[in-house]
Write a protein that holds these residues in place. Structure first.
Motif, PDB file in Angstrom:
ATOM      1  N   HIS A   6     -10.621   2.635  -7.893  1.00 16.55           N
ATOM      2  CA  HIS A   6     -10.618   2.507  -6.437  1.00 16.55           C
ATOM      3  C   HIS A   6     -12.014   2.153  -5.906  1.00 16.55           C
ATOM      4  O   HIS A   6     -12.256   2.231  -4.708  1.00 16.55           O
ATOM      5  N   ASP A  14      -8.014  -3.839  -3.137  1.00 14.32           N
ATOM      6  CA  ASP A  14      -6.552  -3.748  -3.111  1.00 14.32           C
ATOM      7  C   ASP A  14      -5.919  -5.026  -2.566  1.00 14.32           C
ATOM      8  O   ASP A  14      -4.819  -5.415  -2.981  1.00 14.32           O
ATOM      9  N   TRP A  39      -9.759   5.072  -0.554  1.00 14.94           N
ATOM     10  CA  TRP A  39     -10.616   4.115   0.136  1.00 14.94           C
ATOM     11  C   TRP A  39     -11.881   4.745   0.727  1.00 14.94           C
ATOM     12  O   TRP A  39     -12.697   4.035   1.307  1.00 14.94           O
ATOM     13  N   ARG A  45      -5.630  -7.330  -5.422  1.00 13.05           N
ATOM     14  CA  ARG A  45      -4.478  -6.965  -6.243  1.00 13.05           C
ATOM     15  C   ARG A  45      -3.180  -7.416  -5.574  1.00 13.05           C
ATOM     16  O   ARG A  45      -2.286  -7.983  -6.211  1.00 13.05           O
ATOM     17  N   LEU A  71       0.824  -1.209   0.000  1.00  8.63           N
ATOM     18  CA  LEU A  71       0.000   0.000   0.000  1.00  8.63           C
ATOM     19  C   LEU A  71       0.860   1.261   0.000  1.00  8.63           C
ATOM     20  O   LEU A  71       0.517   2.254  -0.657  1.00  8.63           O
ATOM     21  N   ARG A 120       1.936   1.806  -3.482  1.00  9.14           N
ATOM     22  CA  ARG A 120       0.829   2.175  -4.370  1.00  9.14           C
ATOM     23  C   ARG A 120       0.375   3.609  -4.151  1.00  9.14           C
ATOM     24  O   ARG A 120       0.103   4.333  -5.119  1.00  9.14           O
TER      25      ARG A 120
END
Length: 648
Positions: free
Chosen positions: A507, A232, A200, A235, A186, A189
């Motif tokens: 997102h 996420d 988020w 991913r 995270l 990213r």
């Protein structure tokens, strides 16, 4: 033979091509399960069956490294030498799919943990945490030993890393190591926790974070978990498994730079973002297990093969596993009737496969897969299965021109995007009946039935070569991707988009301005409200007396014309000229016959024709282009099980 974008033969695949010389035929070979007498028989039976490729060592880690740092390969030397002497090439596995028991005993932290905190233990397979540095270290040490020892072995044609990544642990690890790795992912990213909070939407339900250290994997929670966090994590999970693969591939690239590398993907599912994985495989490999009890399984299989072909822009791929007859893992495991295995095998070749391989060569005496069929059954060679296997091997050898031939590029494409798929099927949505694979298959089926070739393309793929683009349930889409699709339509393409598309960004934040905001202009409409149907309900769909199911919408037309309407007058299918192209929108799921009629009309207007016009139902034809320019046409007739290969 696969070619790079510049049209040159890929040097690694040249190695594979030169070692084989014809379509690869064989399967997983596990000689460690048997003794010398059986090994001698195996060699003779492989000659009789026409086997030229064996996948060796998939689950051999415990035998190759019986204790930490103690490597024993004499047994493998014997088998590889024996296979080479018999003219059988080897797809050599890195053996890391299932760690030995000693790894869990010495390092229990390598075991995966479920979202509710349950730890998974040895006794099955894939009992490892993808983020574990210990697992990756031990795996790459073993690969170093294998690559150094067998780099120049005459049998080695291909490397096989791991096995069926994501089959059992696609999202199964929530241990502290995985949690720390997720936080690092995270950080890379988003850069800052504020950027994450924005992506988020953490102001909802007071989920705002002040530090990355406050974030966990999406573990069991009292109610709905943050959808962007779940997306996420999907991913991240795909990327972590890819990192495991790449750690081993890096070793192989260094020590055996001319030998191609692959891994076998499981039947098309939500597990991994295969388009993200594909650039790192020299050749795509796939495991196919259609259900003999399912009368529609041939279509689902064709769709999956189109996906495999699309992962590397139309390059040939490898059918790494299939069953000669029954499998062992369904509630009811039906056998393949006479001729079905042959027809299934030719279907793979028709859709671009350069191999027909099975799990496995010899049926195991014990273990969880002892009732999974094999090329040599428990009954030995005097069996229907082995006779069919041998006949197929001889038949494939009669068509050397198919090996390395390129599947003919289609005029139609279907867009498939794994992150959108993940986001579409999260909880707290208007209807649980909207699932991507179901919708994709429904839209692919009319083309399959009409023997119209269809490529599968990613959201960021090249659309220019296609006349028709089908976009089923593209729920989550970036503004840039939406603009690319609109530009393609404006330039003359024909778009078919289904309901619940263009709803959120990457997102999972809703595109504001009216659904589907990024596609309103190209579709010429606005969706004011969703109206999913109750389970099992259908609505009348005119003008030809069809029915609609699953979903409906309240549409405000902004230039589009209604083509089909629901019984209450609401538009159900619309058509909108846009620039030099046309955009169709399906606000519901038409019944199969109505959808076939509609798609026949749309593809006809787009000048997308069948591979061979006038075919009866149950017959499909596909074309491959040989190296000498010949067009090799493969005709599959499921009415009588016949297969014809011809020039033309």
């Amino acid at each position: 033979m696969a070619r790079d974008p510049g049209g040159q033969v890929n040097d690694r695949l040249r190695h594979f091509h030169d070692r084989l010389g014809s379509l690869a035929y064989g399967g997983d070979y596990n000689p460690e399960q048997w003794g010398p007498d059986v090994h001698a028989e195996d060699t003779e039976l492989m000659r009789k069956a026409g086997v030229n490729l064996a996948t060796v060592g998939i689950f051999s880690w415990a035998k190759a490294e019986p204790a930490p740092g103690t490597y024993e390969f004499d047994w493998l030397d014997t088998h590889l030498d024996r296979l080479a002497g018999a003219g059988v090439r080897v797809c050599l596995a890195t053996m890391t799919a299932s760690p030995p028991a000693w790894l869990a005993r010495l390092h229990p932290e390598t075991l995966p943990v479920l979202e509710d905190g349950t730890r998974l233990y040895p006794g099955s397979r894939q009992h490892w945490c993808p983020s574990s540095p210990v697992f990756r270290d031990r795996a790459t040490r073993l690969v170093e030993q294998l690559a150094a020892r067998y780099a120049d072995h005459p049998a080695l044609a291909l490397w096989h890393i791991g096995n069926e990544y994501g089959c059992h642990i696609s999202r199964h690890c929530h241990c502290e190591v995985s949690t720390a790795a997720f936080r690092n992912w995270l950080r890379e990213r988003y850069g800052t926790v504020d950027a994450l909070n924005d992506a988020w939407c953490t102001d909802f339900w007071a989920q705002r974070y002040g530090d990355f250290e406050e974030i966990h994997t999406p573990r069991s929670a009292p109610s709905f978990r943050n959808p962007a966090q779940q997306l996420d994590y999907r991913r991240f999970s795909s990327d972590e498994l890819l990192a495991c693969y790449l750690a081993e591939k890096q070793v192989l690239d260094r020590l055996t730079p001319t030998v191609p590398v692959t891994t076998n993907f499981v039947p098309v599912a939500r597990t991994l973002d295969l388009f993200r994985w594909a650039p790192h495989l020299d050749v795509i490999s796939y495991d196919s297990y259609p259900d003999p009890h399912d009368p529609d399984s041939a279509h689902g299989t064709a769709f999956a093969y189109d996906v495999m072909r699309g992962l590397k822009d139309g390059q040939p791929w490898l059918l790494m596993e299939q069953a000669p007859s029954a499998v062992n893992w369904r509630p009811r495991n039906g056998r393949k009737p006479d001729g079905r295995m042959r027809l299934d095998s030719w279907q793979a070749i028709a859709h671009g496969a350069d191999s027909v391989l099975f799990f496995q060569w010899r049926q195991s005496r014990g273990g969880a897969e002892k009732f999974h069929s094999a090329m040599v059954p428990h009954g030995g060679p005097d069996t229907r299965i082995f006779r069919e296997v041998s006949a197929l091997g001889a038949e494939l050898a009669e068509h050397p021109g198919l090996f390395g031939s390129l599947p003919e590029r289609a005029d139609a494409a279907l867009l498939l995007d794994w992150p959108s798929w993940w986001a579409l099927e999260l909880d707290a949505h208007p209807s649980c009946d909207v699932t991507l694979l179901d919708t994709a298959l429904a839209h692919h089926r009319p083309l399959y039935d009409a023997s119209v070739a269809c490529d599968i393309v990613p959201a960021d793929g090249e659309l220019g070569p296609y006349r028709l683009l089908i976009v089923p349930n593209l729920y989550s889409v970036s503004a840039a991707t939406a603009a690319r699709i609109a530009d393609w339509v404006r330039a003359g393409g024909t778009l078919v988009m289904s309901y619940f598309s263009g709803i959120t960004d990457e997102h999972d934040r809703v595109h504001l301005g009216g659904y589907p905001a990024p596609f309103r202009e190209v579709l010429g409409l606005r969706v004011e409200e969703f109206d999913p149907l109750p389970e099992g309900t259908t609505l009348p769909l005119g003008p030809d007396g069809g029915t609609a199911s699953i979903w409906s919408e309240d549409i405000v037309l902004e230039g589009a014309e209604p083509v089909f309407s629901l019984g209450d007058g609401r538009p159900a299918v619309t058509r909108h000229p846009y620039g030099d192209g046309t955009a169709w929108y399906l606000a519901t799921r038409p019944d199969p016959a109505t959808l076939r009629t509609l798609m026949d009309r749309i593809r006809s207007e787009a000048s997308v024709e069948p591979t061979e016009p006038g075919l009866p139902e149950g017959v499909q034809v596909r074309t491959r282009i040989a190296a000498d320019g010949r067009r090799l046409r493969i005709r599959l007739d499921r009415r009588d099980g016949s297969v014809t290969v011809s020039d033309g």
